[in-house]
Scaffold this active site. Structure first.
Site, mmCIF file in Angstrom:
data_model
loop_
_atom_site.group_PDB
_atom_site.id
_atom_site.type_symbol
_atom_site.label_atom_id
_atom_site.label_comp_id
_atom_site.label_asym_id
_atom_site.label_seq_id
_atom_site.Cartn_x
_atom_site.Cartn_y
_atom_site.Cartn_z
ATOM 1 N N LYS A 68 -4.502 2.356 1.802
ATOM 2 C CA LYS A 68 -4.561 2.349 0.339
ATOM 3 C C LYS A 68 -5.716 1.512 -0.210
ATOM 4 C CE LYS A 68 0.266 3.452 -0.678
ATOM 5 N NZ LYS A 68 1.458 3.093 -1.485
ATOM 6 N N ASP A 104 1.567 5.092 -7.934
ATOM 7 C CA ASP A 104 2.723 4.257 -7.614
ATOM 8 C C ASP A 104 3.223 3.507 -8.845
ATOM 9 O OD1 ASP A 104 3.020 4.872 -4.915
ATOM 10 O OD2 ASP A 104 1.610 3.329 -4.275
#
Length: 285
Positions: A68, A104
């Site tokens: 990420k 997210d």
């Protein structure tokens, strides 16, 4: 015949539930396309993105651990929220370049929206964990007007995270073991307040020790939120539910973040509402 596709990349990747989610939505909408898993190692990350850039059928990918943050220098542009969080979980080809997004944060907030739409005198979130997952959660909660108590094994790291992600916020830190022992703290009147207790660690996940949290640290009316998806009913959530608290499980965030990614990959709104119950059944099968 070729068809549009998206995928999720990570190392390991076999455990990802994303293909079930996106495949379910493609099926329900009758859209051409597919969603795959791709095992991509740290050493193979640069080559993977270079190869996908020239594939006209590729609509993008979700990014899971441990990539990420590693993908960021390989992209052409970052969405402002992803740049602030310092983590990307969705990559989309746009206007000849690769753009990084973070879904997210909105995905985490999605199941809380009915509560956040209400007016509160005060909002506080006790966030347990300072790892990569906490970054998006901290940013999302700060933007939702929450005062955050960030708890980790290293309080200096916790303070640095808060200062980086919301430097103007009046937040607090606490050692993780502070919440393991009972407290006799007398909470004030929590009427018209919103209190969250969030497990942003891997504790309680299959193969990991449980998160030790004494329920006396939760103000009356708190909502417990656990981002762990395996098992779905963690010891943390069992404790909360058995004590009469409302709970949110990890599938809620997983489905919520996938919703935002699906729209970017396939240009369509996924079926939600009543369809979520069927999707959950598939995910738990």
């Amino acid at each position: 015949m070729s068809q549009p596709y998206a995928e999720v990349i990570g190392d390991p990747i076999a455990q990802s539930k994303s293909p079930v989610i996106h495949g379910f939505w493609l099926e329900k909408l009758g859209l051409p396309g597919r969603y795959d898993r791709a095992h991509v190692t740290a050493e193979g990350l640069t080559g993977y993105l270079a190869g996908r850039r020239s594939d006209p059928d590729w609509r993008g990918c979700n990014v899971t651990m441990p990539h990420k943050q590693a993908v960021i220098p390989l992209l052409d542009r970052l969405d402002p929220l992803a740049a602030r969080i310092g983590a990307v979980n969705t990559i989309v080809p746009e206007e000849g370049g690769l753009v990084g997004y973070n879904t997210d944060a909105p995905g985490f907030l999605e199941p809380l929206q009915p509560l956040l739409a209400q007016t509160h005198y005060f909002r506080m979130a006790r966030v347990l964990g300072t790892g990569g997952a906490a970054r998006a959660i901290i940013a999302a909660l700060a933007d939702a007007g929450m005062v955050i108590v960030l708890s980790g094994r290293n309080v200096e790291k916790a303070r640095a995270l808060l200062d980086e992600l919301d430097p103007k916020g009046e937040h607090h830190v606490a050692p993780l073991d502070h919440f393991a022992d009972a407290t006799d703290f007398a909470f004030d009147d929590r009427t018209s307040c919103l209190d969250l207790v969030v497990n942003a660690t891997a504790l309680g996940m299959t193969g990991q020790p449980p998160l030790v949290f004494d329920i006396s640290h939760a103000p009356p009316g708190s909502v417990f939120y656990d981002i762990v998806t395996s098992p779905l009913e963690t010891p943390f959530l069992k404790l909360a539910r058995g004590s009469g608290f409302a709970t949110v499980d990890g599938l809620s965030m997983l489905i919520g973040q996938a919703d935002h990614a699906f729209r970017r990959f396939f240009g369509a709104t996924p079926p939600r509402g009543e369809a979520d119950a069927e999707l959950r059944s598939r995910l738990l099968a």
